[in-house]
Design an enzyme around this catalytic site. Structure first.
Site, PDB file in Angstrom:
ATOM      1  N   TRP A   1       0.832  -1.219   0.000  1.00  0.00           N
ATOM      2  CA  TRP A   1       0.000   0.000   0.000  1.00  0.00           C
ATOM      3  C   TRP A   1       0.854   1.251   0.000  1.00  0.00           C
ATOM      4  O   TRP A   1       0.500   2.248  -0.612  1.00  0.00           O
ATOM      5  CB  TRP A   1      -1.015  -0.033   1.154  1.00  0.00           C
ATOM      6  CG  TRP A   1      -1.882  -1.246   1.028  1.00  0.00           C
ATOM      7  CD1 TRP A   1      -1.914  -2.328   1.864  1.00  0.00           C
ATOM      8  CD2 TRP A   1      -2.798  -1.542  -0.041  1.00  0.00           C
ATOM      9  NE1 TRP A   1      -2.788  -3.267   1.378  1.00  0.00           N
ATOM     10  CE2 TRP A   1      -3.343  -2.828   0.226  1.00  0.00           C
ATOM     11  CE3 TRP A   1      -3.207  -0.872  -1.195  1.00  0.00           C
ATOM     12  CZ2 TRP A   1      -4.282  -3.431  -0.627  1.00  0.00           C
ATOM     13  CZ3 TRP A   1      -4.135  -1.477  -2.036  1.00  0.00           C
ATOM     14  CH2 TRP A   1      -4.662  -2.730  -1.757  1.00  0.00           C
TER      15      TRP A   1
ATOM     16  N   ASP B   1      -1.846   6.636   6.203  1.00  0.00           N
ATOM     17  CA  ASP B   1      -2.867   5.709   5.735  1.00  0.00           C
ATOM     18  C   ASP B   1      -3.153   4.781   6.914  1.00  0.00           C
ATOM     19  O   ASP B   1      -2.306   3.982   7.306  1.00  0.00           O
ATOM     20  CB  ASP B   1      -2.328   4.913   4.534  1.00  0.00           C
ATOM     21  CG  ASP B   1      -3.297   3.817   4.085  1.00  0.00           C
ATOM     22  OD1 ASP B   1      -4.371   3.667   4.694  1.00  0.00           O
ATOM     23  OD2 ASP B   1      -2.959   3.110   3.111  1.00  0.00           O
TER      24      ASP B   1
ATOM     25  N   LYS C   1     -12.536  -1.953   6.774  1.00  0.00           N
ATOM     26  CA  LYS C   1     -11.841  -2.896   7.639  1.00  0.00           C
ATOM     27  C   LYS C   1     -12.337  -2.731   9.071  1.00  0.00           C
ATOM     28  O   LYS C   1     -13.145  -3.511   9.547  1.00  0.00           O
ATOM     29  CB  LYS C   1     -10.337  -2.723   7.548  1.00  0.00           C
ATOM     30  CG  LYS C   1      -9.842  -3.174   6.192  1.00  0.00           C
ATOM     31  CD  LYS C   1      -8.584  -2.507   5.780  1.00  0.00           C
ATOM     32  CE  LYS C   1      -8.405  -2.505   4.289  1.00  0.00           C
ATOM     33  NZ  LYS C   1      -8.544  -3.811   3.663  1.00  0.00           N
TER      34      LYS C   1
END
Ligand code: PMP
Length: 354
Positions: free
Chosen positions: A100, A167, A191
């Protein structure tokens, strides 16, 4: 039968949240209309959006500290671009801790100079780089607080005088953290926060208007802030369910209570990984994530036996990402202790088979 859901995302939500969200799809709080058939400009939805933003600021203890909570679309992947579009004038620093981060770096490079301050690529991202030197001539520093695929997590925040951008897609609101150390936090909801479709951004208001480029409206944080996240039609269902989930987190006792419970669950699973002669952990011990526990079989060929054990016990979503292989137990806020106990039972039954 409800399965034990270890999925990395979209992921488990508390039954109370699912029940309330599903009844609102038929009739929102008895108003005679569905949540998803009313205007986003209705007083009912405006109240939902206000409460969602308020709860996000409250859970992060950022109320009254000059931050805005925004609900956007496009997922965390859109934030890879949007952060750079809004903040990168000359040069930004990124700490590369996996897939990511790599994607975030790629997007940022479209807008300016990007320096990789540190990387754990040399060991397939199984650790978090420490003592990273950060120049104060950077526009911002970007980190991925929890690496969903590799199962590593920042336990400390880099010391820096430049704005810290994170993030936090897979560990937002999972533990107590000094959110005021960040100038911008973003998270795809799917999530630990809610269903897919909403993206939460917590941004310091001093970060509006810091670059000289023209920013398209749909990528401009300031425009969303001025319009209270209603520049265009927001993802109404995802915002509503996320709001319900934040209410649920608050009712659990807030971040310190869910954080304590997450630590207990993580300790249980990691203790078993370390004790059990059939498994080894993937991430280095001091950087182990309390959200995604990654582990592998010592003998990969025995996978079929273990897989049939956990699958027949009603466990779902345990397979690891292809870059790590093996298994990944995602143990987000809503995962109950008995799911962890069941997984441990399966690991022990597997070991006892010899
Ligand atoms: N960052 C992290 C840490 C993630 O785990 C994910 C999704 N797995 C993403 C970014 C990408 O999120 P999205 O699919 O919402 O763009």
């Amino acid at each position: 039968m409800k399965k034990h859901n270890f999925s990395a995302g979209p992921a488990i939500l508390a039954p109370e949240v699912l029940n309330k969200a599903s009844s609102a799809v038929i009739d929102l709080d008895g108003i005679g209309l569905s949540l998803i058939e009313i205007s986003h400009r209705s007083k009912e939805f405006i109240a939902i959006m206000d409460e969602a933003c308020q709860l996000a600021l409250e859970l992060s203890s950022l109320e009254g500290k000059g931050y805005k909570a925004l609900f956007l679309q496009g997922g965390a992947s859109m934030q890879f671009l949007m952060t750079a579009y809004n903040l990168l004038e000359n040069k930004a620093g990124y700490i590369n801790t996996g897939t990511w981060s790599v994607k975030a770096i790629k997007e940022a490079k479209l807008l300016g100079e990007v320096i990789e301050l540190a990387s754990s690529k040399d060991q397939n991202f199984n650790y978090i780089p420490k003592n990273v030197a950060i120049n104060d001539n950077l526009d911002y520093v970007h980190i991925t607080t929890n690496n969903t695929i590799f199962g590593t997590q920042f336990k400390f925040l880099p010391e820096t005088s430049v704005p810290l951008v994170a993030d936090m897609s897979s560990d937002i609101f999972s533990r107590t953290l000094d959110y005021s150390k960040f100038s911008l936090v973003y998270a795809g909801a799917q999530k630990n926060l809610g269903p897919a479709g909403a993206t939460l951004v917590l941004i310091k208001e001093t970060l509006f208007d810091v670059v000289s480029r023209q920013i398209p409206s749909m990528l401009n944080y300031k425009i969303y802030a001025e319009k209270d996240s209603m520049f265009n039609t927001p993802p109404v269902f995802a915002v509503y369910a996320t709001m319900l989930n934040m209410r649920w987190i608050k009712a659990q006792g807030g971040l310190s209570a869910v954080g304590d419970k997450n630590s207990i669950k993580a300790n249980m699973i990691y203790s078993e990984i370390d004790r059990n002669s059939k498994f080894k952990g993937f991430a280095s011990i001091e950087d182990r994530s309390e959200m995604n526990a990654t582990f592998n079989l010592i003998n990969e060929e025995e996978g079929i036996v273990f897989d049939s054990l956990w699958q027949s016990a009603g466990i779902s979503g345990l397979k690891g990402h292809r870059s790590v292989g093996g298994y990944r137990a995602s143990i987000y806020n809503a995962l109950p202790l008995d799911s962890i106990e069941l997984l441990i039972d399966c690991m022990q039954a597997f070991e006892n088979k010899g």
